[in-house]
Design an enzyme around this catalytic site. Structure first.
Site, mmCIF file in Angstrom:
data_model
loop_
_atom_site.group_PDB
_atom_site.id
_atom_site.type_symbol
_atom_site.label_atom_id
_atom_site.label_comp_id
_atom_site.label_asym_id
_atom_site.label_seq_id
_atom_site.Cartn_x
_atom_site.Cartn_y
_atom_site.Cartn_z
ATOM 1 N N MET A 1 0.962 -1.186 0.093
ATOM 2 C CA MET A 1 0.033 0.038 0.010
ATOM 3 C C MET A 1 0.779 1.371 0.095
ATOM 4 O O MET A 1 1.980 1.115 0.756
ATOM 5 C CB MET A 1 -0.806 -0.075 1.114
ATOM 6 C CG MET A 1 -1.991 0.968 1.424
ATOM 7 S SD MET A 1 -3.443 0.602 1.902
ATOM 8 C CE MET A 1 -3.104 0.481 3.906
ATOM 9 N N CYS A 2 0.463 2.277 -0.742
ATOM 10 C CA CYS A 2 0.979 3.555 -0.741
ATOM 11 C C CYS A 2 0.014 4.520 -1.090
ATOM 12 O O CYS A 2 -1.097 4.239 -1.317
ATOM 13 C CB CYS A 2 2.075 3.737 -1.951
ATOM 14 S SG CYS A 2 3.594 2.619 -1.591
ATOM 15 N N GLY A 3 0.585 6.013 -0.612
ATOM 16 C CA GLY A 3 -0.692 6.810 -1.077
ATOM 17 C C GLY A 3 -0.004 7.864 -2.127
ATOM 18 O O GLY A 3 1.017 8.121 -2.144
ATOM 19 N N ARG B 1 -1.801 5.324 4.273
ATOM 20 C CA ARG B 1 -1.642 4.555 3.224
ATOM 21 C C ARG B 1 -0.066 4.300 3.178
ATOM 22 O O ARG B 1 0.369 3.620 2.574
ATOM 23 C CB ARG B 1 -2.026 4.958 1.917
ATOM 24 C CG ARG B 1 -3.550 5.077 2.007
ATOM 25 C CD ARG B 1 -3.966 5.191 0.512
ATOM 26 N NE ARG B 1 -3.539 4.257 -0.371
ATOM 27 C CZ ARG B 1 -4.329 3.177 -0.430
ATOM 28 N NH1 ARG B 1 -5.580 3.174 0.036
ATOM 29 N NH2 ARG B 1 -4.038 2.106 -1.382
ATOM 30 N N ASN C 1 2.005 3.392 -6.838
ATOM 31 C CA ASN C 1 1.338 2.561 -6.034
ATOM 32 C C ASN C 1 1.382 1.167 -6.539
ATOM 33 O O ASN C 1 0.633 1.141 -7.680
ATOM 34 C CB ASN C 1 -0.026 3.257 -5.644
ATOM 35 C CG ASN C 1 -0.886 2.344 -4.415
ATOM 36 O OD1 ASN C 1 -0.089 1.490 -3.847
ATOM 37 N ND2 ASN C 1 -1.916 2.383 -4.389
#
Lengths: 227, 309
Positions: free
Chosen positions: B1-3, B32, B176
């Protein structure tokens, strides 16, 4: 009407309050203001109450719903009404991925479009989408009805079990083991009821029905060398 | 997960608030990606100059006299502005390769974050709010910007592993997802002469786009071919000097939401990131389609190449 300000009072308080309602409650009508895209709004409800969310939500809105009616006056993020058991969830706007995933019962209505994986692994829920749905929708769907008044994306109904799929517009492609089937009088009656409950004026005769060819149910010995 | 967050201004009266709006969006995406955060911001260009944004873990030591030392090596005046662990060096246009070589000798512990006429990249390990504070991100101004909050999967939590990545002039990319063919592609791109500094998968994605464009592709064409050549999951947001692009892989399991008004185009991994933008209630809000390239440009009279993007 009870009003809950989500921004001021927080998510945990909202869900605790709503989950504490039971069949005898006299607080049957709730309004959630300032949702601001928050996750897990109105999850795990189990009482015949009506909750209106005044704005758009994030992930998992109205998940695991039983009995309650949840209306969203906006759009919803991924996983709306995930694993719903009964009741109704009505979304005025669009829904992101996997709307109604694994739902066992109840009715999910999306008045805009739903994106990919709508109704994935559905197990008895009824889903009516007024607009279009994205790719891989109804993947491994086991039971229930998915009604799409617009178009469906790629690989509709891949590895489908016994869910019934009704699409009014075009289907970009069918997934493995999903085929078009005859629309019989009982299907028209079922569709007519679902469309009416979902507030759609589409005509049942305009839809095509898709279902499982049932070729993946059993192991085919001719495929042994593939393993 | 990333934002991921991104903001491309159509109405330049919002330019003084760009940093402020992007910072708020970035901090909202902390859940995130709490490991590291970064921002690419496209501000004013200076005629005849290129900005080199550099980073050091010992800035007091490395940045002391850096402009003079680099200027002496390049035989030209170099301006320097220090911002915490980063510094922006204004070097003469066309001197990037010479500056890179000189830096490697005179300040071997300094790392290059970005280069471009208007691009500056700031990124560090830590919570997004702490990263935003240390670089005073809210005060930054510009025409467009992209931010990223990282939850690492494919490489270590380090400054160099944080996003955005810059692999070509004024180009940046945030990601992402995770790429699974990055090792073979990195070897191929290095053989082709593309500089790749880390073992991170996203940098390979950025370098791939740079390589495609070096060979004549438009950004739009490069993004289109990434759908065939990159294996894995990705939602990419890319920036160029004048433009802003978005593409998602065909499976599209990494979330994305966009909003457009007369004043801006905004991107967020989640709608939450967009809720406080001006006029969001009247904005057109939609989820970008899988395997579809979206691109906006500030350039009113684009060249054929830009038009094709």
């Amino acid at each position: 009407m009870q009003t809950y300000d989500l921004e001021a009072n927080g998510l945990r308080g909202l869900n605790e309050t709503l989950q504490a309602q039971n069949a005898e409650t006299n607080q049957t009508s709730w309004e959630v203001v300032n949702p601001k895209g928050s996750h897990a709004i109105a999850v795990g409800l189990d009482a015949p109450i009506e909750v209106t969310v005044k704005g758009s939500t994030g992930y998992y809105c109205a998940g695991m719903n039983q009995q309650a009616t949840v209306k969203v006056e906006g759009s919803v993020g991924p996983g709306v009404a995930e694993n719903m058991m009964s009741g109704q969830v009505i979304v005025d706007g669009d829904a992101s991925q996997y709307a109604g995933a694994t739902g066992h019962g109840g009715l999910l209505v999306i008045k805009g479009n739903a994106s990919s994986r709508c109704g994935i692994s559905m197990k008895g829920i009824d889903i009516v989408v007024h607009g279009n749905i994205g790719h891989m929708s109804a993947f491994m769907a086991q039971a229930g009805n998915l009604v799409v008044c617009g178009d469906a994306g790629d690989a509709l109904g891949d590895s489908l079990y016994e869910a019934r799929l009704f699409v009014r517009g075009s289907v970009k492609s069918l997934g493995a083991d999903c085929i078009e089937k005859d629309m019989r009088p009982e299907h028209l009656a079922l569709l007519s009821d679902l469309l009416e409950r979902a507030g759609s004026d589409a005509k049942p005769e305009e839809f095509k029905r898709y279902g499982s060819a049932r070729q993946l149910y059993n192991f085919d010995v001719d495929n042994a060398q593939a393993y | 997960m990333c934002g991921i967050v991104g903001l491309f201004l159509k109405d330049q009266s919002l330019a003084p608030r760009l940093g402020d709006m992007l910072t708020e969006m970035l901090i909202t995406m902390t859940d995130r990606g709490p490991d590291s955060a970064g921002i690419a911001i496209y501000g004013d260009a200076k005629p005849g100059k290129v900005k080199l944004t550099v980073q050091s873990s010992t800035p007091d030591q490395d940045f002391a006299g850096l402009a003079e030392d680099l200027g002496a090596r390049l035989g030209a005046a170099v301006d320097q502005s220090i911002n915490d662990t980063h510094a922006v060096l204004d070097i003469p246009a066309g001197q990037f390769e010479a500056a890179r070589e000189a830096l490697a000798e005179i300040r071997p512990s300094v790392r290059i974050m970005s280069r471009g006429e208007s691009l500056e990249i700031y990124k560090e390990v830590g919570l997004p709010k702490d990263v935003a504070t240390r670089f005073s991100l809210p005060g930054m101004t510009g025409t467009h910007g992209i931010g990223h909050t990282r939850m690492a999967t494919e490489s270590a939590v380090t400054t160099m592993g944080a996003h955005p990545f810059n692999t070509g002039p004024d180009q940046c990319l945030v990601h992402n997802g995770s790429l699974s063919n990055h090792n073979s592609l990195r070897r191929k791109l290095r053989r082709e002469g593309v500089t790749i500094q880390t073992e991170n998968d996203t940098e390979v994605g950025a370098a791939y786009l740079t390589w495609k464009m070096m060979n004549g592709a438009t950004l739009g064409e490069a993004l289109q071919s990434s759908l065939d050549d990159l294996d894995g999951f990705f939602t990419f947001v890319v920036g160029t000097k004048d433009g802003f692009g978005v593409v998602r892989d065909p499976i599209a399991c990494k979330p994305a939401v966009m909003a457009e008004t007369d004043q801006y185009v905004a991107f967020g991994s989640e709608y939450r990131a967009l809720v406080n933008l001006p006029g969001i209630d009247e904005a057109r809000v939609w989820e970008p389609e899988p395997a579809t390239v979206y691109f906006w440009s500030h350039n009113n009279s684009p060249t054929t190449q830009e038009k094709a993007a």
